[in-house]
Scaffold this motif. Structure first.
Motif, PDB file in Angstrom:
ATOM      1  N   GLU A 195     -63.584   1.516  -5.562  1.00  0.00           N
ATOM      2  CA  GLU A 195     -64.718   1.090  -5.094  1.00  0.00           C
ATOM      3  C   GLU A 195     -65.808   2.731  -4.894  1.00  0.00           C
ATOM      4  O   GLU A 195     -67.056   2.716  -4.986  1.00  0.00           O
ATOM      5  N   TYR A 215     -57.815  -0.302  -5.368  1.00  0.00           N
ATOM      6  CA  TYR A 215     -59.282  -0.781  -5.360  1.00  0.00           C
ATOM      7  C   TYR A 215     -60.120   0.143  -4.329  1.00  0.00           C
ATOM      8  O   TYR A 215     -61.355   0.057  -4.585  1.00  0.00           O
ATOM      9  N   TYR A 217     -59.516  -2.961 -11.422  1.00  0.00           N
ATOM     10  CA  TYR A 217     -60.593  -2.850 -10.615  1.00  0.00           C
ATOM     11  C   TYR A 217     -61.533  -2.265 -11.205  1.00  0.00           C
ATOM     12  O   TYR A 217     -62.829  -2.455 -10.910  1.00  0.00           O
ATOM     13  N   ILE A 251     -63.398  -6.009  -6.678  1.00  0.00           N
ATOM     14  CA  ILE A 251     -62.943  -4.840  -5.725  1.00  0.00           C
ATOM     15  C   ILE A 251     -63.268  -5.661  -4.298  1.00  0.00           C
ATOM     16  O   ILE A 251     -64.476  -6.248  -4.083  1.00  0.00           O
TER      17      ILE A 251
END
Length: 715
Positions: free
Chosen positions: A663, A659, A635, A642
């Motif tokens: 983020e 993820y 990710y 994501i």
């Protein structure tokens, strides 16, 4: 006899993929583009030969896919070619795509972009270069933009917008000073918005380079067969339209007078739309499959999406990209329909909108085959069937009731208390009976437990106000109002502050002295801790970073057990501010020696990389992090997208944990030169000892040159 392709060259996979994309006159070949991006560096030179006019490689009908690929590979080898396309300002689409590609390449493109903004006489060329520097979010790029603030008044609005991406409050005074010194102009609103966004960074939208390339650059029939317009492209269009129309421009200038700084900062017209709620059931709107739904209609919508996907399979369409190509043709026909079909046309547009949202959602998830998408949709449907868990704060009512029932029992031992609890549950069907409140604050708290159990937002707000009427010391009531009623971050801050003050009154000095070291373990301390966390987070969003960090540290002192996960917020905050020495001290502190969360392990590995380069120590820390959670690199590097919707709860060591970390921390990894390449195993492109790179500012944020700071420790 098979027709010989006009494309010549080796028959390897790269050349085959390039040939296939180059011969495509319509559509957006995501699958082939994805494969070339995965191949990486070996695909760069062949693409450059195609776009550079190699005599054996005719010019492709559409250069856009190739520019996108170069940007996603992020190779500095493509810098000169991408610059050439960006400077071809008459070709808006390719110029903008090249601009965004250079921003993705990042630091290696800085010298080129700086030269353009300082020396190039073409206004649009400088405009694109400023855009790339703003998207880049690199400390040196920030310096370049800021230095041009007083030197390029023609593009002040674009410079201001680029500066807003950095959210640095130090820029406000300089921006406002230049703003006041300019004549009233048509771009005042853009400069005002930039100042507002610097003060309210939570209102910043993702930049185009942060969007998913699989949907960002797709040509849309509704946009005249162009990708969706960015703010930068709109600025280009405005300047092209006003070229040679000075009188009209001056007329518009007179219509937009200046404002005072306080008025700009508080101007809510710049505020982006926040969380939406269903007008029928009052629940928050979510996007589990790309469409806005509440829990009451979510499953029904997935059934419609399932039927739509099945219809593509029945028509012989097996992939999402192919379905989107077919949908583009369908949309174009609807756009051309005659006006007397207006009602039918509106219905068809709504149907097409649902199809686009569905197909794009799964495309961004890298799900390309419709059969797999249907399986994924089935999994989502199963999750939607599961009973929804209410607000966890409402569950505290059970502990509150039990505490009240046991309050005056004066047990002499743990065994006696356990015996009482067992008998109590046995006589009430294994449930804790409700206990009467002992004072006004407990009555108000009971109202709050009821509020958190409600689905309707208006009812929750009404109950919170009722709780405050019963007891003004009910901190949780202020927390709910800040979360769901406040119209702005400053208003939320005021409500959270009132919540903190209410919590302080409720606990009193004795409560703080008695419970320090095990806050949260005592139920009565939780409303205060919730309010203080909300206050700290709003302070951070408003740019008051130092104050926020003080709150985080104090909350960890009150509750070192950290039931709220404050330590992870503090790790992110220190990393975001490049306060690497403080971060290192905290990560190595004795309080959390066995923490195995990605926030801890991956950030520790990144910190060592920033300080020592791709050293054995940094690599060992990275290997340890990968063993605990192997999903994070996919990710961070973009191999997986994501999700737009993050879960309320995550599984330790699970993909959702991976993820969620990406983020939050992806911008921090991007800011560290070479970090993502190191994570990808491409160490040949990592920030190295030699060359001009060593003269750039150190990524640790010290203000020194790299060679005079962390560069001295790289071996």
């Amino acid at each position: 006899m098979t027709r010989k392709s006009k494309w010549s060259g080796p028959s390897g996979e790269v050349e085959t993929l390039i040939r296939k994309i180059g011969e495509l006159e319509t559509g957006y070949p995501v699958i082939e583009m994805e494969r070339l991006i995965e191949i990486g560096e070996p695909a760069v030179l062949p693409i450059i030969r195609v776009l550079g006019g190699d005599k054996d490689a005719p010019e492709p009908p559409d250069v856009l896919p190739f520019l996108v690929i170069l940007g996603e590979i992020r190779s500095s080898v493509a810098n000169d070619l991408l610059t050439k396309f960006m400077l071809d300002v008459e070709n808006d689409i390719s110029a903008n795509a090249a601009c965004e590609a250079l921003a993705k390449i990042g630091e290696p493109a800085l010298t080129i972009l700086e030269k353009i903004v300082t020396e190039n006489k073409n206004t649009l060329a400088r405009l694109y270069a400023y855009g790339a520097l703003g998207y880049m979010k690199h400390p040196r790029a920030h310096e370049i933009i800021r230095s041009q603030l007083t030197r390029d008044p023609e593009l002040l609005d674009v410079i201001a917008t680029a500066l807003s991406e950095y959210g640095d409050r130090k820029d406000i005074a300089a921006l406002y000073s230049v703003y006041r010194s300019q004549p009233d102009g048509m771009f005042n609103a853009d400069i005002e918005e930039a100042i507002y966004l610097i003060v309210n960074p939570a209102q910043l939208r993702p930049t185009p380079v942060e969007e998913n390339w699989r949907t960002r650059y797709r040509r849309l029939p509704v946009q005249g067969d162009t990708p969706s317009l960015s703010v930068l492209q709109i600025a280009v269009i405005l300047r092209k339209n006003f070229a040679g129309k000075r009188r009209l421009a001056m007329k518009k200038m007179r219509e937009m007078p200046k404002k005072e700084l306080a008025e700009i900062i508080s101007d809510e017209k710049h505020k982006n739309e926040e969380d939406r709620y269903c007008p029928n059931c009052g629940e928050k709107i979510t996007y589990p499959t790309g469409l806005p739904v509440c829990s009451e209609i979510a499953y029904k919508i997935t059934a419609i999406q399932e039927s739509m996907l099945q219809s593509y399979l029945e028509a012989g369409v097996k992939t999402i990209p192919a379905a989107l190509d077919m949908l583009d043709n369908e949309a174009e026909k609807v756009i051309r329909q005659r006006v007397w079909f207006r009602r039918k046309k509106r219905e068809r547009k709504e149907e097409i909108g649902i199809k686009y949202a569905t197909l794009n959602f799964f495309l961004e998830q890298k799900e390309y085959r419709i059969e797999k998408v249907l399986k994924r949709l089935s999994e989502i449907q199963e999750r939607l069937k599961e009973p929804k868990i209410g607000d966890r704060r409402a569950l505290e009512k059970v502990h509150s009731d039990l505490g009240r029932l046991m309050r005056d029992k004066n047990f002499t031992s743990i065994d006696e208390a356990n015996k009482y609890t067992k008998e109590l549950l046995g006589s009430h069907g294994n449930r804790v009976p409700a206990a009467a409140p002992g004072n006004a604050l407990e009555s108000a708290q009971d109202i709050m437990y009821e509020a958190w159990d409600q689905k309707d937002k208006k009812e929750r707000v009404r109950l919170a106000r009722k709780a405050l009427a019963v007891s003004p010391d009910c901190a949780d009531a202020y927390v709910l109002l800040a979360e769901e009623f406040a119209d702005s971050i400053p208003e939320a801050k005021k409500l959270f502050q009132k919540g903190v003050e209410a919590g302080e009154r409720a606990l009193g000095r004795e409560g703080f002295e008695e419970h320090t070291g095990h806050f949260w373990g005592v139920l009565e301390t939780r409303p205060y801790m919730r309010a203080r966390l909300g206050l700290a987070e709003t302070l951070w969003e408003m740019g008051e970073r130092e104050e926020a960090i003080k709150h985080y540290r104090e909350m960890l002192r009150l509750n070192p057990n950290d039931n709220q996960g404050i330590r992870y917020i503090l790790v992110h905050s220190l990393a975001w501010l490049s306060r690497h020495d403080e971060l290192e001290d905290f990560l190595n502190s004795k309080e959390y020696p066995d923490d195995c969360a990605p926030d801890w392990l991956y950030t520790k590995a990144l910190l060592h990389f920033i300080k020592t380069g791709p050293s054995p120590e940094a690599s060992a820390l990275l290997d340890k992090a990968k063993k605990i959670n192997p999903y994070v690199p996919d990710y961070l590097t973009g191999r997986k997208k994501i999700p737009d919707i993050l879960p309320d709860r995550i599984k330790v060591g699970g993909e959702d944990e991976g993820y969620c970390y990406a983020e939050k921390f992806l911008p921090i990894w991007r800011r560290a030169p070479g970090a993502l390449d190191w994570l990808n195993g491409r160490t040949e492109r990592v920030f190295s000892l030699g060359g001009a790179d060593r003269n750039l500012p150190c990524p640790c944020g010290s203000g020194k040159k790299y060679k005079k700071c962390c560069g001295k420790t790289v071996h």
